[in-house]
Design a protein around this motif. Sequence first.
Motif, PDB file in Angstrom:
ATOM      1  N   VAL A  55       0.861  -1.186   0.000  1.00 19.53           N
ATOM      2  CA  VAL A  55       0.000   0.000   0.000  1.00 19.53           C
ATOM      3  C   VAL A  55       0.894   1.231   0.000  1.00 19.53           C
ATOM      4  CG1 VAL A  55      -1.710   1.330   1.279  1.00 19.53           C
ATOM      5  CG2 VAL A  55      -1.878  -1.159   1.203  1.00 19.53           C
ATOM      6  N   ASP A  56       0.775   2.038  -1.057  1.00 24.40           N
ATOM      7  CA  ASP A  56       1.516   3.297  -1.098  1.00 24.40           C
ATOM      8  C   ASP A  56       0.689   4.350  -0.356  1.00 24.40           C
ATOM      9  OD1 ASP A  56       2.950   5.536  -1.531  1.00 24.40           O
ATOM     10  OD2 ASP A  56       2.756   5.538  -3.726  1.00 24.40           O
ATOM     11  N   ALA A  57       0.976   4.464   0.939  1.00 22.29           N
ATOM     12  CA  ALA A  57       0.326   5.488   1.775  1.00 22.29           C
ATOM     13  C   ALA A  57       1.355   6.567   2.116  1.00 22.29           C
ATOM     14  CB  ALA A  57      -0.249   4.853   3.036  1.00 22.29           C
ATOM     15  N   CYS A  58       2.261   6.806   1.149  1.00 24.85           N
ATOM     16  CA  CYS A  58       3.316   7.807   1.368  1.00 24.85           C
ATOM     17  C   CYS A  58       2.701   9.132   1.806  1.00 24.85           C
ATOM     18  CB  CYS A  58       4.120   8.019   0.084  1.00 24.85           C
ATOM     19  SG  CYS A  58       5.430   6.803  -0.125  1.00 24.85           S
ATOM     20  N   ILE A  59       1.677   9.550   1.080  1.00 31.10           N
ATOM     21  CA  ILE A  59       1.110  10.871   1.386  1.00 31.10           C
ATOM     22  C   ILE A  59      -0.086  10.756   2.327  1.00 31.10           C
ATOM     23  CG2 ILE A  59      -0.493  11.100  -0.591  1.00 31.10           C
ATOM     24  CD1 ILE A  59       0.833  14.003  -0.882  1.00 31.10           C
ATOM     25  N   GLY A  60      -0.798   9.629   2.256  1.00 31.96           N
ATOM     26  CA  GLY A  60      -2.043   9.537   3.014  1.00 31.96           C
ATOM     27  C   GLY A  60      -1.942   8.883   4.373  1.00 31.96           C
ATOM     28  N   GLY A  61      -0.893   8.091   4.606  1.00 31.50           N
ATOM     29  CA  GLY A  61      -0.866   7.224   5.783  1.00 31.50           C
ATOM     30  C   GLY A  61      -0.955   7.965   7.112  1.00 31.50           C
ATOM     31  N   TRP A  62      -0.076   8.951   7.289  1.00 28.08           N
ATOM     32  CA  TRP A  62      -0.045   9.653   8.585  1.00 28.08           C
ATOM     33  C   TRP A  62      -1.320  10.469   8.767  1.00 28.08           C
ATOM     34  CZ3 TRP A  62       3.684   7.875  11.574  1.00 28.08           C
ATOM     35  CH2 TRP A  62       3.927   8.512  12.803  1.00 28.08           C
ATOM     36  N   TYR A  63      -1.739  11.129   7.688  1.00 26.22           N
ATOM     37  CA  TYR A  63      -2.952  11.950   7.742  1.00 26.22           C
ATOM     38  C   TYR A  63      -4.195  11.098   8.031  1.00 26.22           C
ATOM     39  CZ  TYR A  63      -7.026  14.400   5.930  1.00 26.22           C
ATOM     40  OH  TYR A  63      -8.276  14.922   5.780  1.00 26.22           O
ATOM     41  N   LEU A  64      -4.387  10.041   7.254  1.00 29.56           N
ATOM     42  CA  LEU A  64      -5.607   9.234   7.400  1.00 29.56           C
ATOM     43  C   LEU A  64      -5.607   8.438   8.697  1.00 29.56           C
ATOM     44  CD1 LEU A  64      -6.087   7.897   3.749  1.00 29.56           C
ATOM     45  CD2 LEU A  64      -7.547   9.557   4.944  1.00 29.56           C
ATOM     46  N   GLY A  65      -4.446   7.939   9.099  1.00 23.22           N
ATOM     47  CA  GLY A  65      -4.365   7.193  10.356  1.00 23.22           C
ATOM     48  C   GLY A  65      -4.835   8.050  11.524  1.00 23.22           C
ATOM     49  N   HIS A  66      -4.387   9.292  11.540  1.00 19.11           N
ATOM     50  CA  HIS A  66      -4.783  10.176  12.640  1.00 19.11           C
ATOM     51  C   HIS A  66      -6.190  10.738  12.455  1.00 19.11           C
ATOM     52  CE1 HIS A  66      -0.387  10.071  13.445  1.00 19.11           C
ATOM     53  NE2 HIS A  66      -0.848   9.988  14.661  1.00 19.11           N
ATOM     54  N   LEU A  67      -6.615  10.884  11.203  1.00 19.98           N
ATOM     55  CA  LEU A  67      -8.005  11.313  10.985  1.00 19.98           C
ATOM     56  C   LEU A  67      -8.961  10.227  11.486  1.00 19.98           C
ATOM     57  CD1 LEU A  67      -9.741  13.596   9.735  1.00 19.98           C
ATOM     58  CD2 LEU A  67      -9.844  12.229   7.646  1.00 19.98           C
ATOM     59  N   ALA A  88      -4.019  14.198  15.484  1.00 17.65           N
ATOM     60  CA  ALA A  88      -5.469  14.043  15.263  1.00 17.65           C
ATOM     61  C   ALA A  88      -6.096  15.423  15.053  1.00 17.65           C
ATOM     62  CB  ALA A  88      -6.104  13.323  16.449  1.00 17.65           C
ATOM     63  N   ALA A  89      -5.630  16.402  15.825  1.00 14.50           N
ATOM     64  CA  ALA A  89      -6.159  17.765  15.674  1.00 14.50           C
ATOM     65  C   ALA A  89      -5.754  18.354  14.321  1.00 14.50           C
ATOM     66  CB  ALA A  89      -5.658  18.643  16.822  1.00 14.50           C
ATOM     67  N   LEU A  90      -4.508  18.145  13.920  1.00 11.07           N
ATOM     68  CA  LEU A  90      -4.055  18.664  12.611  1.00 11.07           C
ATOM     69  C   LEU A  90      -4.831  18.008  11.476  1.00 11.07           C
ATOM     70  CD1 LEU A  90      -0.167  18.739  13.182  1.00 11.07           C
ATOM     71  CD2 LEU A  90      -1.668  20.732  12.902  1.00 11.07           C
ATOM     72  N   SER A  91      -5.033  16.686  11.584  1.00 12.99           N
ATOM     73  CA  SER A  91      -5.784  15.983  10.529  1.00 12.99           C
ATOM     74  C   SER A  91      -7.224  16.499  10.456  1.00 12.99           C
ATOM     75  CB  SER A  91      -5.806  14.474  10.791  1.00 12.99           C
ATOM     76  OG  SER A  91      -4.574  13.892  10.441  1.00 12.99           O
ATOM     77  N   THR A  92      -7.814  16.786  11.610  1.00 14.69           N
ATOM     78  CA  THR A  92      -9.179  17.305  11.627  1.00 14.69           C
ATOM     79  C   THR A  92      -9.248  18.652  10.899  1.00 14.69           C
ATOM     80  OG1 THR A  92      -9.600  16.182  13.716  1.00 14.69           O
ATOM     81  CG2 THR A  92     -11.064  18.003  13.162  1.00 14.69           C
ATOM     82  N   ARG A  93      -8.281  19.505  11.181  1.00 15.25           N
ATOM     83  CA  ARG A  93      -8.240  20.814  10.504  1.00 15.25           C
ATOM     84  C   ARG A  93      -8.075  20.645   8.996  1.00 15.25           C
ATOM     85  NH1 ARG A  93      -6.386  25.509  12.814  1.00 15.25           N
ATOM     86  NH2 ARG A  93      -4.695  25.756  11.338  1.00 15.25           N
ATOM     87  N   VAL A  94      -7.163  19.772   8.613  1.00 10.67           N
ATOM     88  CA  VAL A  94      -6.908  19.564   7.184  1.00 10.67           C
ATOM     89  C   VAL A  94      -8.154  18.983   6.501  1.00 10.67           C
ATOM     90  CG1 VAL A  94      -5.575  18.154   5.542  1.00 10.67           C
ATOM     91  CG2 VAL A  94      -4.400  19.373   7.395  1.00 10.67           C
ATOM     92  N   HIS A  95      -8.809  18.050   7.176  1.00 13.92           N
ATOM     93  CA  HIS A  95     -10.021  17.456   6.606  1.00 13.92           C
ATOM     94  C   HIS A  95     -11.075  18.538   6.336  1.00 13.92           C
ATOM     95  CE1 HIS A  95     -13.546  15.010   5.984  1.00 13.92           C
ATOM     96  NE2 HIS A  95     -14.137  15.638   6.972  1.00 13.92           N
TER      97      HIS A  95
END
Length: 482
Positions: free
Chosen positions: A194-206, A305-312
């Motif tokens: 799974v290429d989660a290079c860009i999404g992994g950290w963001y989605l995991g915490h979201l 988790a807070a940063l991911s929420t803001r980005v979402h």
Amino acid sequence: MTTDPLLARLAALRAGDLPVRGGRTMAYVYDSGLDGLDDLANAAQAAFAGVNGLDMTAFPSVVELENDLVRRATALLGGGAGTFTSGGTESCLLAVLTARQHARRTRGVCDPELVLPETAHAAFHKAAELFGLRVVRVPVDPATFTVRPADMAAALTDRTALTVVSAPSYAHGVMDPVAEVAAEAARRGVLCHVDACIGGWYLGHLRAAVRAGHLAPDAPHIPAFDLSVPGVTSLSVDLHKYAYTPKGASLLLFRDAELRRHGWFAHASWPGYPVVNSTLQGTKPAGPLAAAWAVTERVGAEGYAALSTRVHRATRALADGVERIAGLRLLARPGASLLAVAAADPEVDVFVVADEVRGSGWYLQPQPAFGASPATLHLTVTAAVADEETVGLLLADLEKAVVRARAVGPARVDPALVAAAGALDPDTLGPQEVAAALALAGVGPDGRLPERMAPVLAVLQALPPRLSERLLPEVIGRLYQI
Ligand SMILES: *Cc1c(COP(=O)(O)O)cnc(C)c1O
């Protein structure tokens, strides 16, 4: 302010670059917007600048830091082992190398194949070229730009060393059907990355934020995409993207250490020191590792988790806003924090829009048409964009840029030029033909690119990819003439 002339010179050079902070550069750079994080990262980097991660017995600190980072990542994304690498490309290269060695040693595969959706990151094609795998390219659904599980399954053979899915894809920001592809790969005894290079950290915490109820009542659905999914055997996640660490930091996670060992290199057959390399590097800078450790410890799971929420929230607001701009459309609803924006009518050229909006201080990344995908603009939404004011400003500037782009009109390419270029054989081009082709695209002998990129991109897009691949290194090579 500095009085050292060398530092002043560096600052002057940097002034000609795109800004890396403030959220206006919507590709390449990631800004958390958090106070003090840069200072911490810089101090950590400086403290480890001389350390050589090549020998982990001489510098045991690097083992400690890497184990901490991998533990944090596996708690978030599953898996049982991992390796710190210099970036997403190296993580992807190592995933492919590991799979090739695994296929060779455990299944006797000597002519390995790599099964890729046509939206897979370029790094996998680089891996195939470097490590001698044949790429089997699988087209994506032209409506969703995600790969269809049945198409991936049909591409698997006894020679398949690895199959790849993206979570999400860089170009379109959509999620491939990870669980379905991984299940089929497992059934066939094939590894699945799974290429989660860009999404992994963001989605995991979201996902953690969703579970904690931070996004109720309209929480997004995040499909299962990580190493807890049966059949997924490795996953790449970049720290220098949504973990907001300095450049040179990524992780390659594995289902277990037994699989990981196949990608490592050991050498005892020379008169020098005994070699064990977990990555492609020899001497290995520890600065990025120390900085990544410090930044991830400081921000912590709650902070991310807070940063991911803001980005979402910002991504959703931008997506809604783009859909209201006459002349633009979203290629797909974003599966993560990336937008792909296409033109909604032929009088709007997204490359011209990119030039126009750049005049207002925004960098949106042009992506030439390919396969079923029209030309698009790529937007990576980071936490620094994630306040209402910045989102509103970007949408207003984008709307004005579209009006101006309509007035300017699309960049046109002479059809005779395209026909002539189509007749060229990229393998036999001589220096004079290269020079002529580049001049037609507006590239001078010094490699300098014109202020407005739309005409160059229009030519690039009209050329056969193999010809572009012959010409692009020539353009960049001219920049490096001494
Ligand atoms: C960024 C990215 C890569 C490559 O990572 P680099 O850090 O740029 O080398 C690979 N895959 C995806 C999906 C990415 O977004």
